[in-house]
Design a protein around this motif. Structure first.
Motif, PDB file in Angstrom:
ATOM      1  N   UNK A  53       0.834  -1.195   0.000  1.00  0.00           N
ATOM      2  CA  UNK A  53       0.000   0.000   0.000  1.00  0.00           C
ATOM      3  C   UNK A  53       0.867   1.243   0.000  1.00  0.00           C
ATOM      4  N   UNK A  54       0.267   2.364   0.272  1.00  0.00           N
ATOM      5  CA  UNK A  54       0.975   3.639   0.273  1.00  0.00           C
ATOM      6  C   UNK A  54       1.792   3.830   1.541  1.00  0.00           C
ATOM      7  N   UNK A  55       2.841   4.653   1.417  1.00  0.00           N
ATOM      8  CA  UNK A  55       3.538   5.113   2.599  1.00  0.00           C
ATOM      9  C   UNK A  55       2.653   6.132   3.289  1.00  0.00           C
ATOM     10  N   UNK A  56       2.665   6.129   4.599  1.00  0.00           N
ATOM     11  CA  UNK A  56       1.784   6.960   5.395  1.00  0.00           C
ATOM     12  C   UNK A  56       2.499   8.230   5.831  1.00  0.00           C
ATOM     13  N   UNK A  57       2.200   9.333   5.160  1.00  0.00           N
ATOM     14  CA  UNK A  57       2.865  10.604   5.459  1.00  0.00           C
ATOM     15  C   UNK A  57       2.615  11.045   6.894  1.00  0.00           C
ATOM     16  N   UNK A  58       1.465  10.677   7.462  1.00  0.00           N
ATOM     17  CA  UNK A  58       1.152  11.096   8.822  1.00  0.00           C
ATOM     18  C   UNK A  58       2.052  10.419   9.850  1.00  0.00           C
ATOM     19  N   UNK A  59       2.740   9.365   9.463  1.00  0.00           N
ATOM     20  CA  UNK A  59       3.625   8.679  10.399  1.00  0.00           C
ATOM     21  C   UNK A  59       5.084   8.883  10.047  1.00  0.00           C
ATOM     22  N   UNK A  60       5.352   9.873   9.210  1.00  0.00           N
ATOM     23  CA  UNK A  60       6.726  10.150   8.804  1.00  0.00           C
ATOM     24  C   UNK A  60       7.537  10.647  10.001  1.00  0.00           C
TER      25      UNK A  60
END
Length: 139
Positions: free
Chosen positions: A34-41
């Motif tokens: 799936x996508x990388x989660x920007x909110x957990x960067x």
């Protein structure tokens, strides 16, 4: 070696998890990425990481892994990255992946279960001091 590096290495080694890599991404089979989660960067002194969600092709469950851009930190040290899990809504966190380190490499952890009741986050830093790292929010 700083106390944080020793604690990470000893704790992970004791759990049989420490698999530091110098740049080769680990092969992943059996997951739909799936996508990388920007909110957990997470970012710290030029070290960066993000959580990537994936779905198991065998059971349809959600899994998470960490992806890290490991450069030299702005202080000239190798960056480190690892994945943590919480099962109590983010009150406490446990390291679940091996530590990855390097300079000028991209590294990934294996996938770890991240279904209902679980949160995953990445942590990165150069571990110069005990608090020389940062962790993202849980997903």
């Amino acid at each position: 070696m700083s106390r944080a590096v020793r604690m990470l290495a000893v704790g992970a080694a004791a759990a049989g998890l420490f698999t530091a890599t110098g740049g080769s991404a680990q092969a992943q089979d059996g997951y739909s990425d799936g996508d990388y989660q920007a909110s957990t960067k997470a970012e710290f002194v030029n070290c960066g990481g993000e959580v990537q969600l994936g779905t198991s092709l065998s059971n349809g469950s959600l899994y998470a892994r960490g992806g890290f851009t490991l450069n030299l930190s702005s202080r000239g040290r190798e960056c480190w990255g690892w994945l943590e899990r919480s099962t109590d809504g983010g009150h406490t966190w446990t390291t679940i992946s091996g530590g990855h380190h390097g300079a000028g490499v991209f590294a990934q952890t294996y996938y770890y279960y991240d279904g209902v009741g679980y949160l995953a986050r990445v942590c990165v830093g150069d571990l110069l001091y005990d608090n020389s790292y940062s962790c993202g929010a849980g997903v």
